[in-house]
Design a protein around this motif. Structure first.
Motif, PDB file in Angstrom:
ATOM      1  N   ASP A 156       0.843  -1.192   0.000  1.00  0.00           N
ATOM      2  CA  ASP A 156       0.000   0.000   0.000  1.00  0.00           C
ATOM      3  C   ASP A 156       0.881   1.247   0.000  1.00  0.00           C
ATOM      4  N   SER A 157       0.474   2.253  -0.752  1.00  0.00           N
ATOM      5  CA  SER A 157       1.187   3.520  -0.734  1.00  0.00           C
ATOM      6  C   SER A 157       0.884   4.232   0.582  1.00  0.00           C
ATOM      7  N   THR A 205      -0.182  13.331  -1.973  1.00  0.00           N
ATOM      8  CA  THR A 205       1.193  12.915  -1.745  1.00  0.00           C
ATOM      9  C   THR A 205       2.129  14.037  -2.170  1.00  0.00           C
ATOM     10  N   GLU A 249       7.383  11.010  -2.067  1.00  0.00           N
ATOM     11  CA  GLU A 249       7.511   9.619  -1.632  1.00  0.00           C
ATOM     12  C   GLU A 249       8.798   9.042  -2.212  1.00  0.00           C
ATOM     13  N   SER A 302      11.197   6.113  -0.712  1.00  0.00           N
ATOM     14  CA  SER A 302      11.415   5.165   0.382  1.00  0.00           C
ATOM     15  C   SER A 302      12.809   5.359   0.999  1.00  0.00           C
TER      16      SER A 302
END
Length: 220
Positions: A25-26, A129, A132, A134
């Motif tokens: 999931d984002s 968003t 993003e 990671s």
């Protein structure tokens, strides 16, 4: 509603959840599902929350705190002192910080449960968003509805152990994590990590007042 209590009560609508999320999931999808599930959960338990303080405490302990990365928050809040701290001191500090955060949310949930239910029925949260990459992500949450002003929260999340967790929330340009760090600095200078732990455990920190003062300063 004061800026502090507004922020805390709205964060309840963003962070409580008993839903398990898929590891792919984002971060935005996680926040979106949490918002919907949480507002429904508070609506379903409003009478119990008002009647029994233990219900609010249980909701916070089991459904809010798991979505905070308190280990990362603790190391940031300790600053350079974290390099000198023992593993036991880091563990104790993390537990004390977690409990202080829990106290903020228990108080907000008990005081503003009715307003939160009203918001669930008539309000809206618009998510976007911002970035993003990671293991970090930033989500903007615009909150529009009854009992609140048109407010935008900025949630910073960190991906660890197969889930996204919140490690900071900003409102009106004020970071909850930085407010904690700044409030603890005098104790750290005078007595190191043990003094910071004592300040958290003994309730000496006036986090609500400090957060509200910073919000008001930025809005002037």
């Amino acid at each position: 509603m004061s800026a502090t209590m507004l922020t805390l009560s709205l964060l309840l609508g963003l962070l409580i959840s008993h839903t398990a999320f898929a590891t792919n999931d984002s971060p935005e999808a996680v926040v979106d599902r949490v918002v919907r599930d949480t507002l429904e959960a508070i609506s379903d338990n409003i009478d119990a929350i008002k009647a029994d303080d233990a219900v609010a405490q249980e909701i916070v302990d089991t459904q809010i705190l798991p979505w905070f990365d308190t280990q990362l928050m603790a190391r940031f809040t300790m600053g350079r002192l974290a390099r000198q701290a023992s593993e036991d001191e880091i563990s104790r500090f993390t537990s004390a910080l977690e409990q202080r955060i829990a106290n903020l949310y228990v108080d907000a949930l008990k005081e503003f449960a009715t307003e939160t239910v009203d918001f669930a029925e008539n309000g809206e949260v618009q998510l976007r968003t911002v970035s993003e990459e990671s293991p970090r992500a930033v989500i903007s949450a615009r909150v529009i509805g009854p009992n609140v002003e048109d407010t935008t929260l900025r949630l910073q999340l960190y991906y660890r152990d197969d889930r996204w967790r919140v490690f900071d929330v900003e409102t009106s340009g004020v970071s909850l994590l930085i407010v904690f760090r700044d409030a603890l600095q005098p104790s750290g200078r005078d007595g190191g990590i043990p003094a910071m732990i004592a300040a958290l455990e003994e309730g000496d920190l006036k986090i609500e007042e400090a957060l509200e003062a910073e919000v008001e300063k930025n809005e002037d």
